[in-house]
Design a protein around this motif. Structure first.
Motif, PDB file in Angstrom:
ATOM      1  N   ASN A 287      43.570  39.536  43.733  1.00 46.93           N
ATOM      2  CA  ASN A 287      44.295  39.452  45.005  1.00 46.93           C
ATOM      3  C   ASN A 287      44.463  38.007  45.466  1.00 46.93           C
ATOM      4  O   ASN A 287      45.520  37.631  45.971  1.00 46.93           O
TER       5      ASN A 287
ATOM      6  N   SER B 208      44.415  46.558  48.190  1.00 50.13           N
ATOM      7  CA  SER B 208      45.479  45.549  48.319  1.00 50.13           C
ATOM      8  C   SER B 208      45.266  44.571  49.473  1.00 50.13           C
ATOM      9  O   SER B 208      45.921  43.538  49.541  1.00 50.13           O
TER      10      SER B 208
ATOM     11  N   LYS C 161      48.791  49.590  49.102  1.00 49.01           N
ATOM     12  CA  LYS C 161      48.048  50.370  48.117  1.00 49.01           C
ATOM     13  C   LYS C 161      48.953  51.473  47.576  1.00 49.01           C
ATOM     14  O   LYS C 161      50.028  51.712  48.129  1.00 49.01           O
TER      15      LYS C 161
ATOM     16  N   ALA D  80      49.053  48.414  44.620  1.00 53.73           N
ATOM     17  CA  ALA D  80      47.674  48.311  44.136  1.00 53.73           C
ATOM     18  C   ALA D  80      47.104  49.718  43.995  1.00 53.73           C
ATOM     19  O   ALA D  80      46.766  50.365  44.978  1.00 53.73           O
TER      20      ALA D  80
ATOM     21  N   ASP E 167      44.507  52.763  42.538  1.00 54.20           N
ATOM     22  CA  ASP E 167      43.046  52.904  42.614  1.00 54.20           C
ATOM     23  C   ASP E 167      42.524  53.965  41.647  1.00 54.20           C
ATOM     24  O   ASP E 167      42.005  54.999  42.072  1.00 54.20           O
TER      25      ASP E 167
ATOM     26  N   MET F 260      49.250  46.555  40.213  1.00 48.07           N
ATOM     27  CA  MET F 260      47.877  46.115  39.961  1.00 48.07           C
ATOM     28  C   MET F 260      46.970  47.336  40.104  1.00 48.07           C
ATOM     29  O   MET F 260      47.405  48.379  40.558  1.00 48.07           O
ATOM     30  N   THR F 261      45.713  47.200  39.677  1.00 44.84           N
ATOM     31  CA  THR F 261      44.749  48.277  39.904  1.00 44.84           C
ATOM     32  C   THR F 261      43.491  47.649  40.503  1.00 44.84           C
ATOM     33  O   THR F 261      43.316  46.425  40.453  1.00 44.84           O
ATOM     34  N   THR F 262      42.628  48.500  41.052  1.00 47.37           N
ATOM     35  CA  THR F 262      41.405  48.025  41.712  1.00 47.37           C
ATOM     36  C   THR F 262      40.687  46.975  40.879  1.00 47.37           C
ATOM     37  O   THR F 262      40.257  45.947  41.381  1.00 47.37           O
TER      38      THR F 262
ATOM     39  N   CYS G 176      42.612  43.758  40.968  1.00 50.86           N
ATOM     40  CA  CYS G 176      42.626  43.201  42.332  1.00 50.86           C
ATOM     41  C   CYS G 176      41.278  42.588  42.695  1.00 50.86           C
ATOM     42  O   CYS G 176      41.203  41.534  43.310  1.00 50.86           O
TER      43      CYS G 176
END
Lengths: 585, 192
Positions: free
Chosen positions: A8, A31, A74, A102, A104, A158-160, A163
């Motif tokens: 991030n 996010s 997110k 983003a 999860d 993106m993913t957790t 990030c």
């Protein structure tokens, strides 16, 4: 210069370097820190919007006006913003426009683990997927350039794990100032059917052109190792595959993931004995690769649910496991997240929990940690409760529905939810737990807090005035830490046959008080203490769920951790023996 | 160093695991290692179980440590050490803070808080039990117990020669630099 950055932090840096001028979004894990970091850079206007839809809409306006613009949210936030997204795909952009989704996987802090790669396909927009912080920064520039070249918004997925993981990033590059692209009145900004038909053709042409780009870009590269196994992967999944296979496989690493580089994939497939698609969640790439007539495996071995990790891949693809210490004899107690010591929501739920025949319909926020019966999505508390109440009332059930949301979620999408209950008139009880901040995501300002993302004072929207304007006839504002007041107000609220509203107003226990907060609520300077002589060990205080309250099972006495206690006195009010005393800190 | 080393720090939200891992990662980057660090934000801030994973070496891919792979497990709270033992390699070390934090379920009596934690851990792996709060109090303030545990970790991972003074200075407020440097040294000494 090298620095350890989260994905991030890196993506914010990349957007700044790419000359972004305008950014908007709504907080949501994972996010949130993107805009919180972007606001630290000069030359960029960044804001929190009331929700993701209006955030994206404002970003569209900024792009049409000529600025490189960014929206961050997110995965479930993109559902809220999906309406403008699908039309934006047709209109295209003026200044480059990038939307960060983003996701999860593993539901670390979400109600579902939807795979937003589907959005690129259904909205017909290009997609990039960084796999570490360096890429999160670098890909931003490519994304903005592609957006302008192909007249298309870019989905930046993106993913957790991308990030929130830190890795080393070279930050020696500075910002490239991007002059505004002059605004001109254009047909494409006005998508009436006649124009949209042409725009759809343009979209399909651009996607076709991007297929060629996908095949030639260095964002999609091959790393040769053993040719026995060929792996296609993107994002965090690539890192896990490298971890497990090392040089014992060849890799087609994808950074530009929609449209897929099918020619490159075909060429890669020919060179390797077995082709495996390693992807988190849905078989999105696998299905398209198979449809192109390329033989591969993937979800027949790799789970479709949850977050991937090297262990899962090792077991699924190599049938091996790391040796572990035997833990079969170890037992631990659960440690779920709880409402903080001094949380103002505790007082409200303490009293609500005593009522019979109540269905609690909540939405998304810290108060979801309190007991509830139903929760669907942000802003859904009132409308879901309204529908349930209508059915209970029609069937002459005595059940009463209490719809609950927070201040931020009320402004997010709760206002229309409230209007549904008012307009179609049910006996639902509406509650806004106003803790003066967006709590769960770590204290972001919102339209009710009086400050903007930059922490500058701004126009403040008052919840009760909104409710009045929407037609709610019965409104009370109470202090949720006064249990007697909460109890009486709940009785009052449930006495009506049309919607009544209770606003519980008290700042989050972790909130840094503004001057207005201090004058309205004072500053809690006290703590609570248990008089051991009077304590009978009934655990009434323990049952409030306050993490500051400890119980000694040998002495059968409660005690209070003074470092956590805020002196909210909920425990003192439930104590049948008045054994809890409030004292100056 | 070719081999990637894996460190797992765990505890309860609010105990300062994140600051400790930040200092650690800073020192490792400064020493020229490739470093990846992973933590989960969000719900875990609300008093839940938290863990941070730090991996370092010549080249690191996955930011996540798997089962049976951690070279060291540093637990800021007693029971949390038990929760993450399965992540430890067979020859790994445990540093555990002799400090208990009840959970919502153990405080209300729904579940028992485990007994004899230190004995169990010692049977599983090479375990160092530290009363980090007492050690930290001795050098200044109980609040720096996270840095005491970091000192112990540095010693056991043979990372004493890293520039810890600079890493601490980069991560804590100026008025707390000295006290944290003392806490760090006290932690190193506690496992020597």
């Amino acid at each position: 210069m090298k620095q350890l950055l989260t994905g991030n932090e890196a993506v914010a840096r990349g957007a700044w370097e790419a000359g972004v001028l305008y950014a908007s979004g709504y907080p949501g894990t994972p996010s949130t820190e993107i805009l919180e970091n972007l606001i630290k850079y000069s030359g960029v206007y960044s804001e929190w919007a009331p929700n993701e839809k209006v955030a994206l809409e404002s970003v569209i306006g900024a792009s049409f006006a000529g600025a490189r613009s960014l929206a961050a949210m997110k995965h479930v936030g993109l559902n809220v913003a999906a309406d403008p997204l699908f039309t934006l795909s047709y209109t295209g952009v003026n200044g480059g426009l990038v939307i960060i989704s983003a996701d999860d996987p593993g539901l670390h802090s979400s109600q579902d683990e939807q795979d937003n790669r589907h959005y690129a396909r259904s909205a017909r927009v290009a997609m990039l997927e960084p796999s570490d912080s360096q890429e999160a920064k670098d890909f931003m520039k490519t994304a903005f350039a592609l957006s302008e070249k192909y007249d298309m918004p870019i989905l930046y997925r993106m993913t957790t794990r991308v990030c929130h993981s830190k890795s080393i990033v070279d930050i020696s590059e500075g910002r490239t100032e991007m002059p505004l692209i002059p605004y001109e009145k254009k047909d494409k900004f006005n998508p009436i059917p006649e124009i949209s038909k042409k725009l759809h053709s343009k979209v399909e042409r651009n996607i076709k052109a991007l297929e060629e780009y996908s095949n030639s870009t260095e964002l999609n590269y091959i790393e040769w190792g053993s040719k026995k196994t060929g792996i296609i992967a993107a994002g965090a999944a690539f890192q896990y595959a490298k971890e497990v296979f090392g040089d014992n496989a060849s890799y087609l690493k994808l950074g530009f993931t929609y449209p897929l580089p099918m020619e490159k994939i075909k060429g890669f497939a020919k060179e390797v004995d077995e082709l495996i698609v390693v992807e988190e969640l849905d078989p999105v790439m696998e299905i398209e690769i198979k449809a192109a007539g390329i033989k591969c495996t993937g979800k027949d071995k790799i789970p479709r649910e949850g977050e991937l990790n090297p262990d899962i891949l090792r077991e699924a693809l190599l049938s091996t496991k790391h040796q572990t210490i035997d833990v079969s004899d170890i037992q631990t107690a659960k440690r779920p997240p709880v409402l903080c010591a001094g949380c103002p929501h505790r007082g409200f739920f303490q009293e609500l929990g005593k009522l019979k025949d109540i269905i609690t319909v909540s939405d998304i926020g810290c108060y979801g940690l309190a007991p509830k019966d139903i929760a669907i999505c942000m802003g859904g508390g009132f409308s879901v409760a309204h529908g349930a109440q209508k059915v209970f009332s029609l069937s002459e059930s005595s059940k009463r529905c209490v719809g609950i949301m927070g201040d931020s979620t009320f402004f997010h999408s709760g206002m229309t939810s409230m209007l549904e209950a008012v307009y179609n008139n049910s006996s639902v009880l509406l509650v806004v737990l106003d803790n003066r901040i967006t709590g769960m995501t770590g204290h972001q300002q919102n339209p009710g807090s009086g400050f903007n993302l930059k922490e500058e004072p701004t126009n403040l929207t008052n919840i009760e005035e909104v409710a009045k304007a929407l037609g709610v006839k019965h409104i009370r504002v109470i202090n949720p830490l006064d249990l007697k007041e909460v109890h009486e107000t709940l009785q009052w609220g449930l006495s009506f046959t049309d919607p009544a509203l209770i606003i519980t107003r008290y700042p989050c226990a972790l909130k840094k008080y503004s001057t207005a907060d201090k004058s309205e609520f004072g500053v809690l300077q006290s703590i609570c203490r248990v008089d051991a002589e009077k304590c009978i060990g009934c655990k009434a205080c323990v049952k409030t769920g306050c993490p500051a309250i400890l119980f000694d099972s040998t002495t059968k006495k409660a005690s209070i951790d003074t470092t956590q206690c805020t002196g909210c006195t909920v425990c003192a009010q439930v104590c049948p023996k008045n054994a809890i005393i409030k004292e100056e800190r | 160093m070719e081999e990637v080393k894996n460190i797992l720090l765990c505890g309860v939200g609010g105990q300062g695991t994140i600051l400790a891992s930040k200092i650690l990662a800073n020192a490792l980057v400064d020493a020229g290692f490739d470093v990846k660090m992973s933590e989960i934000h969000g719900m875990s801030q609300r008093g839940g179980s938290v863990f941070t994973q730090v991996r370092y070496g010549k080249k690191v891919y996955s930011p996540i440590i798997g089962q049976g792979s951690a070279d060291i497990l540093v637990s800021f709270e007693a029971m949390e050490a038990l929760r993450y033992v399965s992540n430890l390699a067979k020859d790994g070390h445990i540093v555990v803070n002799d400090y208990r934090i009840q959970t919502a379920t153990t405080a209300s009596g729904k579940e028992g808080y485990p007994e004899n934690i230190m004995e169990t851990l010692k049977k599983k792996a090479n375990t160092y039990v530290l009363d980090a709060a007492a050690i930290a109090t001795k050098v200044g303030t109980a609040k720096s117990m996270n840095v005491v545990l970091l000192g112990a970790l540095a010693k056991l991972m043979k990372l004493e020669d890293l520039n810890w003074d600079a890493a601490i200075a980069a991560c804590v407020k100026p008025q707390f630099i000295d006290i944290n440097r003392e806490a760090f040294k006290a932690g190193m000494n506690a496992v020597s």
